[in-house]
Design a protein around this motif. Structure first.
Motif, PDB file in Angstrom:
ATOM      1  N   SER A   4       0.670  -0.846  -0.100  1.00 45.75           N
ATOM      2  CA  SER A   4      -0.001   0.041   0.055  1.00 45.75           C
ATOM      3  C   SER A   4       0.895   1.171  -0.079  1.00 45.75           C
ATOM      4  CB  SER A   4      -0.824  -0.109   1.168  1.00 45.75           C
ATOM      5  OG  SER A   4      -0.196   0.292   2.512  1.00 45.75           O
ATOM      6  N   ASN A   5       0.102   2.311   0.086  1.00 49.89           N
ATOM      7  CA  ASN A   5       0.889   3.828  -0.054  1.00 49.89           C
ATOM      8  C   ASN A   5       1.916   3.603   1.292  1.00 49.89           C
ATOM      9  OD1 ASN A   5       0.466   4.838  -2.693  1.00 49.89           O
ATOM     10  ND2 ASN A   5      -1.700   5.261  -1.840  1.00 49.89           N
ATOM     11  N   ASP A   6       1.245   3.239   2.200  1.00 49.24           N
ATOM     12  CA  ASP A   6       2.095   3.389   3.374  1.00 49.24           C
ATOM     13  C   ASP A   6       3.370   2.793   3.487  1.00 49.24           C
ATOM     14  OD1 ASP A   6      -0.064   4.724   4.749  1.00 49.24           O
ATOM     15  OD2 ASP A   6      -1.003   2.864   5.717  1.00 49.24           O
ATOM     16  N   ASP A   7       3.539   1.737   2.670  1.00 46.61           N
ATOM     17  CA  ASP A   7       4.871   0.858   2.516  1.00 46.61           C
ATOM     18  C   ASP A   7       5.810   1.767   1.750  1.00 46.61           C
ATOM     19  OD1 ASP A   7       4.026  -1.533   3.937  1.00 46.61           O
ATOM     20  OD2 ASP A   7       2.697  -1.825   2.326  1.00 46.61           O
ATOM     21  N   ILE A   8       5.436   2.734   0.898  1.00 42.00           N
ATOM     22  CA  ILE A   8       6.277   3.477   0.206  1.00 42.00           C
ATOM     23  C   ILE A   8       7.411   4.370   0.957  1.00 42.00           C
ATOM     24  CG2 ILE A   8       6.806   5.388  -1.519  1.00 42.00           C
ATOM     25  CD1 ILE A   8       3.861   4.270  -2.720  1.00 42.00           C
ATOM     26  N   LEU A   9       8.691   4.062   0.914  1.00 37.91           N
ATOM     27  CA  LEU A   9       9.651   4.689   1.812  1.00 37.91           C
ATOM     28  C   LEU A   9      10.179   6.039   1.099  1.00 37.91           C
ATOM     29  CD1 LEU A   9      11.670   1.612   2.994  1.00 37.91           C
ATOM     30  CD2 LEU A   9       9.828   2.896   4.213  1.00 37.91           C
ATOM     31  N   TYR A  10      10.352   5.947  -0.450  1.00 32.38           N
ATOM     32  CA  TYR A  10      10.825   7.252  -1.219  1.00 32.38           C
ATOM     33  C   TYR A  10      10.321   6.912  -2.458  1.00 32.38           C
ATOM     34  CZ  TYR A  10      14.295   9.729  -3.371  1.00 32.38           C
ATOM     35  OH  TYR A  10      15.182  10.675  -4.494  1.00 32.38           O
ATOM     36  N   GLN A  11       9.954   8.091  -3.217  1.00 30.92           N
ATOM     37  CA  GLN A  11       9.621   7.952  -4.535  1.00 30.92           C
ATOM     38  C   GLN A  11      10.041   9.413  -5.255  1.00 30.92           C
ATOM     39  OE1 GLN A  11       5.534   7.020  -5.092  1.00 30.92           O
ATOM     40  NE2 GLN A  11       5.568   7.004  -7.387  1.00 30.92           N
ATOM     41  N   ASP A  12      10.395   9.223  -6.474  1.00 36.15           N
ATOM     42  CA  ASP A  12      10.600  10.579  -7.406  1.00 36.15           C
ATOM     43  C   ASP A  12      10.695   9.901  -8.867  1.00 36.15           C
ATOM     44  OD1 ASP A  12      13.152   9.198  -8.398  1.00 36.15           O
ATOM     45  OD2 ASP A  12      14.479  10.518  -6.838  1.00 36.15           O
ATOM     46  N   GLU A  13      11.044  10.694  -9.656  1.00 40.26           N
ATOM     47  CA  GLU A  13      10.688  10.398 -11.169  1.00 40.26           C
ATOM     48  C   GLU A  13      11.623   9.230 -11.736  1.00 40.26           C
ATOM     49  OE1 GLU A  13      13.895  12.926 -10.791  1.00 40.26           O
ATOM     50  OE2 GLU A  13      12.152  13.060 -10.073  1.00 40.26           O
TER      51      GLU A  13
END
Length: 235
Positions: A4-13
């Motif tokens: 889920s979105n809660d598991d995302i630690l980092y995101q960019d392009e």
């Protein structure tokens, strides 16, 4: 397990890092059914974008994993891992008190059926005393340990800790099966207590160092808290 979105630690392009749940494979293999769940599939569906794996994390291990959002970035990141430019740190709950040092015994590479050199730096963070007794073991101590592999061999951490008789709890392949059974009976926890807690790498576009972290799973606290001082004898 579902990402889920809660598991995302980092995101960019160009990249995304997630906290992989235990027992979720990173990618599909020939032995899995067509409708099987795996990390790259779930993350791709979550962000509606193609993702590319750049390093491995065993299905039974939880924690930080990085995925690229293009083939070019995947190649860049993969080279960092291949050239050992990435610092990987794991948290482990082990039998006994390992102390601090470096394991450097060769480990068995199952697919190649041969042994290869491997190095793992480790440091005990804390230990608990228990009244757990079975076979030849009495009042077994259990430790929370930080480990940093300098090489990336098959099941390296699990093999190194087992060779030292400080087996990782929940390891059904290399570890202490009796202690695993006792742990599950007393705490309800049934998983490998091995967690990739941080990755330090160079961002593929900015060139800046970034540190990606995933907090210790609650299962680790449950085992350490519930087994502390507990009396148990298997006869």
């Amino acid at each position: 397990m579902q990402i889920s979105n809660d598991d995302i630690l980092y995101q960019d392009e160009c990249m995304i890092a997630v906290n992989k749940p235990v027992d979720l494979p990173v990618h599909k293999n020939d032995f899995m059914p067509a409708d099987a769940e795996y990390l790259t599939k779930q993350v791709g569906q979550l962000i509606n974008q193609s993702v590319y794996p750049v390093h491995r994390l065993d299905s039974k291990t939880s924690g930080v994993i990085v995925l690229a959002l293009s083939r070019e970035v995947a190649n860049n990141l993969a080279k960092q891992f291949e050239q050992r430019q990435v610092k990987k740190t794991y948290l482990i709950v082990s039998k006994g008190i390992p102390g601090e040092g470096v394991f450097d015994k060769e480990v068995l590479i199952k697919k190649k059926k041969k042994r290869q050199k491997a190095k793992t730096a480790y440091k005990t963070i804390s230990s608990i005393d228990t009244g757990i007794c079975y076979k030849q073991d009495e009042n077994v101590s259990i430790s929370l340990v930080k480990a940093t592999p300098e090489t990336g061999r098959w099941h390296q951490l699990r093999q190194h800790f087992a060779m030292n008789r400080t087996d990782i709890l929940g390891d059904t392949q290399h570890g202490d099966w009796t202690l695993n059974k006792i742990m599950t009976e007393l705490t309800g926890v049934k998983r490998l207590l091995l967690h990739a807690t941080s990755l330090e790498l160079v961002h593929p576009e900015s060139g800046q160092k970034i540190n990606l972290e995933a907090k210790m799973p609650e299962a680790f606290n449950i085992v350490l808290n519930q087994l502390s001082g507990l009396e148990y004898s298997l006869t």
